[in-house]
Design an enzyme around this catalytic site. Structure first.
Site, PDB file in Angstrom:
ATOM      1  N   HIS A  95       5.183  -3.839   6.501  1.00  0.00           N
ATOM      2  CA  HIS A  95       5.759  -2.508   7.271  1.00  0.00           C
ATOM      3  C   HIS A  95       5.005  -2.353   8.439  1.00  0.00           C
ATOM      4  O   HIS A  95       5.374  -2.119   9.493  1.00  0.00           O
ATOM      5  CB  HIS A  95       5.521  -1.424   6.356  1.00  0.00           C
ATOM      6  CG  HIS A  95       6.445  -1.464   5.252  1.00  0.00           C
ATOM      7  ND1 HIS A  95       7.881  -1.613   5.041  1.00  0.00           N
ATOM      8  CD2 HIS A  95       6.172  -1.737   3.769  1.00  0.00           C
ATOM      9  CE1 HIS A  95       8.457  -1.755   3.999  1.00  0.00           C
ATOM     10  NE2 HIS A  95       7.253  -1.814   2.850  1.00  0.00           N
ATOM     11  N   GLU A 125       1.540  -3.996   2.342  1.00  0.00           N
ATOM     12  CA  GLU A 125       1.906  -2.955   3.104  1.00  0.00           C
ATOM     13  C   GLU A 125       1.798  -3.196   4.683  1.00  0.00           C
ATOM     14  O   GLU A 125       2.842  -3.095   5.574  1.00  0.00           O
ATOM     15  CB  GLU A 125       1.366  -1.533   2.936  1.00  0.00           C
ATOM     16  CG  GLU A 125       1.847  -1.119   1.488  1.00  0.00           C
ATOM     17  CD  GLU A 125       3.023  -1.126   1.159  1.00  0.00           C
ATOM     18  OE1 GLU A 125       3.680  -0.240   2.002  1.00  0.00           O
ATOM     19  OE2 GLU A 125       3.655  -1.373   0.320  1.00  0.00           O
ATOM     20  N   HIS A 162       1.915   5.127  -1.404  1.00  0.00           N
ATOM     21  CA  HIS A 162       2.714   3.789  -1.427  1.00  0.00           C
ATOM     22  C   HIS A 162       2.646   3.037  -0.160  1.00  0.00           C
ATOM     23  O   HIS A 162       2.490   1.974  -0.254  1.00  0.00           O
ATOM     24  CB  HIS A 162       4.120   4.126  -2.241  1.00  0.00           C
ATOM     25  CG  HIS A 162       4.658   2.563  -2.616  1.00  0.00           C
ATOM     26  ND1 HIS A 162       5.846   2.582  -3.325  1.00  0.00           N
ATOM     27  CD2 HIS A 162       4.589   1.370  -2.158  1.00  0.00           C
ATOM     28  CE1 HIS A 162       6.054   1.187  -3.422  1.00  0.00           C
ATOM     29  NE2 HIS A 162       5.332   0.546  -2.691  1.00  0.00           N
TER      30      HIS A 162
END
Length: 255
Positions: A113, A109, A62
């Site tokens: 992040h 992502e 993930h």
């Protein structure tokens, strides 16, 4: 003319350097969360949005989430050409369940992040960030760890303590395990996501009490990382130690 050519030649490097410098104001991270999700459960949560049921009978990535914030540098966009050599592994181990062969998931992502992780030299580029996540994922080999303890997708239920003990016995740390809580007519929770934490030197460390940067209560209420916004009645929450746990096999999606 020569000076113009030199300017054009170095412009990409200047842009990336500026991106790195602007991220220096972000605080250093002390922990990163390597998050795995079970593709069958992810597809169940997506419902009709999951148009191509996953064929992966293994845990997939993930994300890799540092604990120093979200969306730290919007001036550093995702560029799939930067990870061209990683694409075979990305499609295999980090697939977008909602958009097979798409890149929206990876873009999310990276923006949320990756741009926060880059303050550490080991992941200070898009290529390094995704490479590190893949490296840690392969190192853990979560699917094989669970199989070793005879925990595999099954119509039968498991005790949460058995799943947790398999991970703790192998890695020596506590993971954060998330499930879909049972509805009124159900007695078992559904296994969905497992987070395993690393310190700044990439040594394993406990993360059972770590607050997920993706949100965990309820998780998947807004499917931002899939580029889909859809309200759901339930989402992923920390698994209940007292409830039976269903680890859904692939054929669950074809019932």
């Amino acid at each position: 003319m020569k000076s113009t050519r030199l300017c054009c030649l170095f412009l990409p490097f200047v842009i990336q350097y500026t991106s790195i410098v602007s991220s220096k104001s972000i605080s250093d991270w002390t922990k990163v969360v390597l998050t795995h999700h079970w593709p069958v459960t992810a597809c169940m949560l997506l419902g009709s949005s999951c148009k191509s049921p996953p064929k992966m009978n293994y845990w997939t990535l993930h994300g890799l989430w540092p604990n120093n914030g979200d969306s730290c540098n919007n001036s550093w966009p995702f560029n799939v050409t930067e990870i061209q050599s990683l694409l075979p592994d990305m499609h295999t181990f980090w697939p977008d369940v909602a958009h097979p062969n798409g890149t929206k998931f990876w873009k999310h992502e990276w923006v949320k992040h990756g741009t926060c992780a880059v303050v550490d030299e080991s992941v200070n580029s898009e290529f390094k960030y995704f490479s590190k996540a893949l490296e840690l994922y392969k190192k853990l080999d979560l699917t094989s760890v669970l199989m070793k303890y005879n925990i595999k997708p099954s119509p039968s239920y498991y005790r949460m303590s058995d799943i947790r003990n398999a991970i703790t016995s192998t890695f020596g740390v506590h993971a954060k395990i998330q499930c879909i809580p049972p509805s009124e007519e159900q007695s078992a929770q559904i296994l969905g996501q497992i987070e395993i934490c690393f310190n700044q030197e990439y040594g394993l460390t406990d993360c059972v009490h770590e607050k997920s940067t993706e949100g965990s209560s309820p998780y998947f209420n807004k499917l931002q990382f899939f580029g889909i916004y859809q309200k759901l009645n339930t989402g992923l929450m920390v698994c209940d130690e007292q409830l039976d746990t269903y680890y859904p096999p692939l054929n669950e999606l074809h019932k």
